[in-house]
Scaffold this motif. Structure first.
Motif, PDB file in Angstrom:
ATOM      1  N   ILE A   7       0.904  -1.320  -0.131  1.00  0.00           N
ATOM      2  CA  ILE A   7       0.045  -0.171  -0.016  1.00  0.00           C
ATOM      3  C   ILE A   7       0.915   1.222   0.137  1.00  0.00           C
ATOM      4  N   VAL A   8       0.735   2.030  -1.207  1.00  0.00           N
ATOM      5  CA  VAL A   8       1.434   3.352  -0.963  1.00  0.00           C
ATOM      6  C   VAL A   8       0.633   4.320  -0.376  1.00  0.00           C
ATOM      7  N   GLY A   9       1.273   4.822   0.792  1.00  0.00           N
ATOM      8  CA  GLY A   9       0.403   5.871   1.613  1.00  0.00           C
ATOM      9  C   GLY A   9      -0.083   5.376   3.090  1.00  0.00           C
ATOM     10  N   ALA A  10       0.437   6.280   3.952  1.00  0.00           N
ATOM     11  CA  ALA A  10       0.243   5.695   5.245  1.00  0.00           C
ATOM     12  C   ALA A  10      -0.823   7.006   5.860  1.00  0.00           C
ATOM     13  N   GLY A  11      -1.712   7.619   4.930  1.00  0.00           N
ATOM     14  CA  GLY A  11      -2.683   8.356   5.561  1.00  0.00           C
ATOM     15  C   GLY A  11      -3.962   7.660   5.856  1.00  0.00           C
ATOM     16  N   VAL A  12      -4.853   8.129   6.327  1.00  0.00           N
ATOM     17  CA  VAL A  12      -6.022   7.555   7.008  1.00  0.00           C
ATOM     18  C   VAL A  12      -6.469   6.162   6.104  1.00  0.00           C
ATOM     19  N   ILE A  13      -6.478   6.679   4.844  1.00  0.00           N
ATOM     20  CA  ILE A  13      -7.099   5.860   3.691  1.00  0.00           C
ATOM     21  C   ILE A  13      -6.208   4.639   3.622  1.00  0.00           C
ATOM     22  N   GLY A  14      -4.879   4.803   3.380  1.00  0.00           N
ATOM     23  CA  GLY A  14      -4.026   3.885   3.386  1.00  0.00           C
ATOM     24  C   GLY A  14      -3.932   2.789   4.570  1.00  0.00           C
ATOM     25  N   LEU A  15      -4.036   3.566   5.742  1.00  0.00           N
ATOM     26  CA  LEU A  15      -3.964   2.903   6.883  1.00  0.00           C
ATOM     27  C   LEU A  15      -5.125   1.937   7.138  1.00  0.00           C
ATOM     28  N   VAL A  31       4.163   1.746   2.335  1.00  0.00           N
ATOM     29  CA  VAL A  31       5.200   2.558   2.120  1.00  0.00           C
ATOM     30  C   VAL A  31       5.047   3.888   1.996  1.00  0.00           C
ATOM     31  N   ASP A  32       5.589   4.840   2.863  1.00  0.00           N
ATOM     32  CA  ASP A  32       5.218   6.284   2.980  1.00  0.00           C
ATOM     33  C   ASP A  32       6.319   7.099   2.809  1.00  0.00           C
ATOM     34  N   ALA A  33       6.270   8.305   2.199  1.00  0.00           N
ATOM     35  CA  ALA A  33       7.251   8.971   1.861  1.00  0.00           C
ATOM     36  C   ALA A  33       7.676   9.999   2.996  1.00  0.00           C
ATOM     37  N   ALA A  34       6.524  10.211   4.020  1.00  0.00           N
ATOM     38  CA  ALA A  34       6.846  10.928   5.428  1.00  0.00           C
ATOM     39  C   ALA A  34       7.213   9.971   6.398  1.00  0.00           C
ATOM     40  N   GLY A  35       7.372  10.571   7.557  1.00  0.00           N
ATOM     41  CA  GLY A  35       7.894   9.986   9.008  1.00  0.00           C
ATOM     42  C   GLY A  35       6.562   9.252   9.285  1.00  0.00           C
ATOM     43  N   HIS A  44      -4.021  16.919   9.848  1.00  0.00           N
ATOM     44  CA  HIS A  44      -4.632  18.260   9.996  1.00  0.00           C
ATOM     45  C   HIS A  44      -5.997  18.253   9.320  1.00  0.00           C
ATOM     46  N   ASN A  45      -7.154  17.961  10.017  1.00  0.00           N
ATOM     47  CA  ASN A  45      -8.516  18.169   9.318  1.00  0.00           C
ATOM     48  C   ASN A  45      -9.315  18.489  10.818  1.00  0.00           C
ATOM     49  N   ALA A  46     -10.693  18.394  10.627  1.00  0.00           N
ATOM     50  CA  ALA A  46     -11.551  18.687  11.320  1.00  0.00           C
ATOM     51  C   ALA A  46     -12.019  17.364  12.273  1.00  0.00           C
ATOM     52  N   GLY A  47     -11.710  16.357  11.585  1.00  0.00           N
ATOM     53  CA  GLY A  47     -11.974  15.115  12.438  1.00  0.00           C
ATOM     54  C   GLY A  47     -13.542  14.664  12.606  1.00  0.00           C
ATOM     55  N   TRP A  48     -14.251  15.240  11.610  1.00  0.00           N
ATOM     56  CA  TRP A  48     -15.800  15.001  11.623  1.00  0.00           C
ATOM     57  C   TRP A  48     -15.967  13.487  11.018  1.00  0.00           C
ATOM     58  N   ILE A  49     -17.092  12.722  11.657  1.00  0.00           N
ATOM     59  CA  ILE A  49     -17.608  11.475  11.124  1.00  0.00           C
ATOM     60  C   ILE A  49     -18.915  11.946  10.758  1.00  0.00           C
ATOM     61  N   VAL A 253      -3.097  13.420  -2.502  1.00  0.00           N
ATOM     62  CA  VAL A 253      -2.968  14.347  -3.579  1.00  0.00           C
ATOM     63  C   VAL A 253      -1.882  13.865  -4.568  1.00  0.00           C
ATOM     64  N   HIS A 254      -0.966  12.962  -4.132  1.00  0.00           N
ATOM     65  CA  HIS A 254       0.059  12.596  -4.877  1.00  0.00           C
ATOM     66  C   HIS A 254      -0.371  11.167  -5.858  1.00  0.00           C
ATOM     67  N   THR A 255      -1.506  10.963  -5.589  1.00  0.00           N
ATOM     68  CA  THR A 255      -1.914   9.792  -6.301  1.00  0.00           C
ATOM     69  C   THR A 255      -2.030  10.076  -8.001  1.00  0.00           C
ATOM     70  N   GLY A 347      -1.092  28.626  12.572  1.00  0.00           N
ATOM     71  CA  GLY A 347      -2.161  27.791  11.718  1.00  0.00           C
ATOM     72  C   GLY A 347      -1.469  26.679  11.103  1.00  0.00           C
ATOM     73  N   TRP A 348      -2.082  25.703  10.270  1.00  0.00           N
ATOM     74  CA  TRP A 348      -1.563  24.718   9.824  1.00  0.00           C
ATOM     75  C   TRP A 348      -2.441  24.514   8.491  1.00  0.00           C
ATOM     76  N   THR A 349      -1.879  23.665   7.484  1.00  0.00           N
ATOM     77  CA  THR A 349      -2.706  23.509   6.205  1.00  0.00           C
ATOM     78  C   THR A 349      -2.675  22.153   5.814  1.00  0.00           C
ATOM     79  N   LEU A 351      -3.641  19.249   2.510  1.00  0.00           N
ATOM     80  CA  LEU A 351      -4.253  19.080   0.992  1.00  0.00           C
ATOM     81  C   LEU A 351      -5.108  18.209   0.873  1.00  0.00           C
ATOM     82  N   ARG A 352      -6.563  18.403   0.498  1.00  0.00           N
ATOM     83  CA  ARG A 352      -7.494  17.384   0.333  1.00  0.00           C
ATOM     84  C   ARG A 352      -7.193  16.988  -0.979  1.00  0.00           C
ATOM     85  N   PRO A 353      -7.434  15.399  -1.324  1.00  0.00           N
ATOM     86  CA  PRO A 353      -7.537  15.054  -2.665  1.00  0.00           C
ATOM     87  C   PRO A 353      -8.833  15.131  -3.510  1.00  0.00           C
TER      88      PRO A 353
HETATM   89  C1  FAD Z   1      -8.791  21.576   6.628  1.00  0.00           C
HETATM   90  C2  FAD Z   1      -9.378  19.970   6.242  1.00  0.00           C
HETATM   91  C3  FAD Z   1     -10.572  19.735   7.190  1.00  0.00           C
HETATM   92  C4  FAD Z   1     -11.127  18.481   6.779  1.00  0.00           C
HETATM   93  N1  FAD Z   1     -11.917  17.737   7.727  1.00  0.00           N
HETATM   94  C5  FAD Z   1     -12.468  16.665   7.582  1.00  0.00           C
HETATM   95  C6  FAD Z   1     -13.487  16.131   8.354  1.00  0.00           C
HETATM   96  O1  FAD Z   1     -13.779  16.838   9.318  1.00  0.00           O
HETATM   97  N2  FAD Z   1     -13.922  14.777   8.029  1.00  0.00           N
HETATM   98  C7  FAD Z   1     -13.482  14.122   7.161  1.00  0.00           C
HETATM   99  O2  FAD Z   1     -13.853  13.297   6.632  1.00  0.00           O
HETATM  100  N3  FAD Z   1     -12.435  14.649   6.285  1.00  0.00           N
HETATM  101  C8  FAD Z   1     -11.991  15.849   6.317  1.00  0.00           C
HETATM  102  N4  FAD Z   1     -10.934  16.437   5.607  1.00  0.00           N
HETATM  103  C9  FAD Z   1     -10.615  15.435   4.304  1.00  0.00           C
HETATM  104  C10 FAD Z   1      -9.533  14.502   5.007  1.00  0.00           C
HETATM  105  O3  FAD Z   1      -8.631  15.120   5.778  1.00  0.00           O
HETATM  106  C11 FAD Z   1      -8.659  13.940   3.731  1.00  0.00           C
HETATM  107  O4  FAD Z   1      -9.776  13.487   2.664  1.00  0.00           O
HETATM  108  C12 FAD Z   1      -8.069  12.781   4.123  1.00  0.00           C
HETATM  109  O5  FAD Z   1      -7.006  13.040   5.011  1.00  0.00           O
HETATM  110  C13 FAD Z   1      -7.247  12.101   2.775  1.00  0.00           C
HETATM  111  O6  FAD Z   1      -6.400  11.002   3.291  1.00  0.00           O
HETATM  112  P1  FAD Z   1      -5.343  10.178   2.458  1.00  0.00           P
HETATM  113  O7  FAD Z   1      -4.805   9.127   3.294  1.00  0.00           O
HETATM  114  O8  FAD Z   1      -6.120   9.967   1.055  1.00  0.00           O
HETATM  115  O9  FAD Z   1      -4.353  11.184   2.222  1.00  0.00           O
HETATM  116  P2  FAD Z   1      -3.294  11.810   3.056  1.00  0.00           P
HETATM  117  O10 FAD Z   1      -3.386  12.173   4.447  1.00  0.00           O
HETATM  118  O11 FAD Z   1      -2.575  13.059   2.396  1.00  0.00           O
HETATM  119  O12 FAD Z   1      -1.970  10.627   3.118  1.00  0.00           O
HETATM  120  C14 FAD Z   1      -1.389  10.473   1.817  1.00  0.00           C
HETATM  121  C15 FAD Z   1       0.055   9.605   2.356  1.00  0.00           C
HETATM  122  O13 FAD Z   1       0.813   9.347   1.267  1.00  0.00           O
HETATM  123  C16 FAD Z   1       2.027   9.674   1.327  1.00  0.00           C
HETATM  124  N5  FAD Z   1       2.663   9.758  -0.127  1.00  0.00           N
HETATM  125  C17 FAD Z   1       2.459  10.716  -1.120  1.00  0.00           C
HETATM  126  N6  FAD Z   1       3.084  10.309  -2.169  1.00  0.00           N
HETATM  127  C18 FAD Z   1       3.896   9.167  -1.816  1.00  0.00           C
HETATM  128  C19 FAD Z   1       4.981   8.568  -2.508  1.00  0.00           C
HETATM  129  N7  FAD Z   1       5.249   9.142  -4.083  1.00  0.00           N
HETATM  130  N8  FAD Z   1       5.369   7.380  -2.182  1.00  0.00           N
HETATM  131  C20 FAD Z   1       5.082   7.074  -0.787  1.00  0.00           C
HETATM  132  N9  FAD Z   1       3.951   7.779  -0.095  1.00  0.00           N
HETATM  133  C21 FAD Z   1       3.620   8.878  -0.648  1.00  0.00           C
HETATM  134  C22 FAD Z   1       2.108  10.829   1.838  1.00  0.00           C
HETATM  135  O14 FAD Z   1       3.407  11.147   2.546  1.00  0.00           O
HETATM  136  C23 FAD Z   1       0.634  10.706   2.982  1.00  0.00           C
HETATM  137  O15 FAD Z   1       1.372  10.093   4.209  1.00  0.00           O
HETATM  138  C24 FAD Z   1     -10.387  17.662   5.724  1.00  0.00           C
HETATM  139  C25 FAD Z   1      -9.543  18.081   5.077  1.00  0.00           C
HETATM  140  C26 FAD Z   1      -8.672  19.153   5.595  1.00  0.00           C
HETATM  141  C27 FAD Z   1      -7.493  19.762   4.507  1.00  0.00           C
END
Ligand code: FAD
Length: 428
Positions: A7-15, A31-35, A44-49, A253-255, A347-349, A351-353
């Motif tokens: 699985i490429v990506g350890a965000g909430v979706i990959g995990l 496998v993840d690019a970040a620590g 960094h999001n609002a954490g709403w379900i 967003v790197h998908t 603050g923080w930022t 990136l929503r995909p």
């Molecule tokens: C301000 C804000 C508020 C939000 N509030 C909510 C909310 O309340 N409720 C809700 O349901 N959603 C919310 N969201 C949306 C939610 O946060 C995202 O949809 C979700 O986090 C996306 O998860 P992800 O795993 O797809 O991506 P990410 O969290 O971005 O994880 C992707 C991972 O892939 C890794 N990666 C990227 N490229 C590579 C590569 N080439 N090789 C290896 N690893 C790589 C990155 O390092 C990263 O760890 C919010 C988003 C924002 C910005």
């Protein structure tokens, strides 16, 4: 036969997918690019379900609003002018979906995917995943009747999946949350909605995955993909070549660039959000609160109040535009008068995909027989993580489970971004 998954990506979706596939008995590597714990959007999001908010971003009238707001750098929606062809194509694709028919189809598809979301989060807890999980419900609050009526229409279809929105007057809302100011005229009480501390969810999902034997390669960016015809055999990440039977692209967003490496680029673009955490204790809340006209989410966590908002297209880095934070803080002060407008928060930022039709892209990548995609979750990635993992698990299992999930999965298929001639991805 699929025995191992990478699985490429350890965000909430990959995990969530790693957890599910490990429980299904696969040998999983993430496998993840970040620590560890650094997945920006997932932390960094609002954490709403919030299944009640099952709606795609492109909506009738949305781009009109964006154009009106172009001149205001503190507005909740902003399209940054950018000549990048992917950005221009993406915005045109989104424009095409800003109509009632596409919006209603999107609502239907997302509601169906969200139908078991609360049950799946309860199952996480039963499986020993410990995270900060609040069941207090949600308030959507408004200063104008017109906006309230728009949201009432949008939430009504969610009754089908058991999520209700009860209309309340301003005074009834203040009985529930005394911190709300007098200018709040009306709102909706959504008792089933929940919220979590997203960092605790990501951390505990990874902990549980490790207990289940999942192998993690952090600080390892995937930069290459080795294929033999329609089969991917390994990915290259730092000094590792990681082989597997199945590959899941869940890189937020790197998908887009990763799917290009695999031979079929998908139109996933960033929608930048901003937020800050307030530990001053000036305002206390029990429910999560949506400040309707300002489009700001307020989340009461154990030790802080989190504010999040803004959708900015055309930016793909983590730089902070202070005017956006000021916009969020100003809105917070307007709805919650005890929240001080000064000093300005740090603050923080995130990136929503995003995809042009506002729906996630989940399922087989065209042109490859052993690559699945799970991305494009926009504003609902935390909410939809376990349901997405369920769909991926059904796809991997095949047979009866895949057939049963086919109707739910169809609107999210990556195939929808393939032109009729087969090679060039369509944007809308
Ligand atoms: C301000 C804000 C508020 C939000 N509030 C909510 C909310 O309340 N409720 C809700 O349901 N959603 C919310 N969201 C949306 C939610 O946060 C995202 O949809 C979700 O986090 C996306 O998860 P992800 O795993 O797809 O991506 P990410 O969290 O971005 O994880 C992707 C991972 O892939 C890794 N990666 C990227 N490229 C590579 C590569 N080439 N090789 C290896 N690893 C790589 C990155 O390092 C990263 O760890 C919010 C988003 C924002 C910005």
């Amino acid at each position: 036969m699929t025995d191992s998954a990478v699985i490429v990506g350890a965000g909430v979706i990959g995990l969530a997918i790693a957890h599910r596939l490990a429980r299904d008995g696969l040998a999983v590597t993430v496998v993840d690019a970040a620590g560890r714990g650094a997945a920006k959007a997932s932390v960094h999001n609002a954490g709403w379900i919030v299944p009640i908010m099952s709606a795609p971003v492109p909506a009738p009238g949305m781009l009109g609003k964006a154009l009106r707001w172009m001149a205001r750098r503190d507005s909740p929606l902003y399209v940054r002018p950018s000549p990048r062809p992917e950005h221009v194509r993406f915005m045109i694709g989104m424009l095409r979906h800003c109509n009632r028919r596409a919006f209603e189809c999107g609502v239907e598809a997302l509601a169906t995917l969200n139908a078991r979301t609360l049950q799946l989060f309860d199952e996480y807890e039963k499986d020993g995943i410990r995270f900060e999980h609040h069941r207090a419900g949600q308030l959507l609050v408004f200063t104008t009747r017109h906006t309230m009526d728009e949201y009432r229409l949008a939430t009504a279809p969610m009754e089908r999946i058991g999520h209700i929105a009860v209309p309340l007057s301003g005074d009834e809302l203040r009985d529930l949350e005394p911190a709300l100011g007098k200018q709040v005229l009306a709102g909706l009480h959504c008792p089933q909605e929940r919220h979590v501390d997203p960092a605790s969810l990501v951390r505990s999902l990874e902990d549980r995955c490790r207990e289940l034997g999942v192998r993690f390669l952090h600080e390892s960016r995937v930069t290459g993909i080795r294929s033999s015809g329609r089969i991917v055999t390994s990915v290259f990440a730092g000094s590792h070549e990681v082989p597997g039977d199945l590959f899941v692209l869940a890189a937020g967003v790197h998908t887009g660039p990763l799917s290009r490496l695999a031979g079929h680029p998908l139109p996933v673009q960033p929608g930048k959000g901003y937020g800050f955490d307030d530990t001053s204790g000036s305002v206390t809340l029990r429910h999560s609160v949506y400040l309707g006209e300002a489009k700001v989410a307020v989340t009461p966590l154990a030790d802080r109040l989190r504010f999040a908002g803004t959708m900015e297209f055309g930016s793909s880095d983590a730089t902070i535009d202070r005017r956006r934070l000021r916009g969020i803080a100003g809105s917070a002060h307007a709805y919650l008068p005890d929240f001080p407008f000064e000093p300005q928060p740090r603050g923080w930022t995130g990136l929503r995909p995003m995809t042009p039709d506002g729906l996630p892209v989940i399922g087989p990548l065209p042109g490859k027989d052993n690559v699945l995609v799970a991305s494009g979750h926009s504003m609902l990635g935390v909410t939809l993580a376990p349901a997405t993992a369920d769909l991926i698990s059904a796809e991997v299992a095949g047979g009866r489970r895949r057939a049963d999930a086919a109707g739910t999965a169809l609107p999210f298929s990556p195939q929808r971004f393939t032109s009729r001639r087969g090679r060039t991805p369509a944007v809308g």
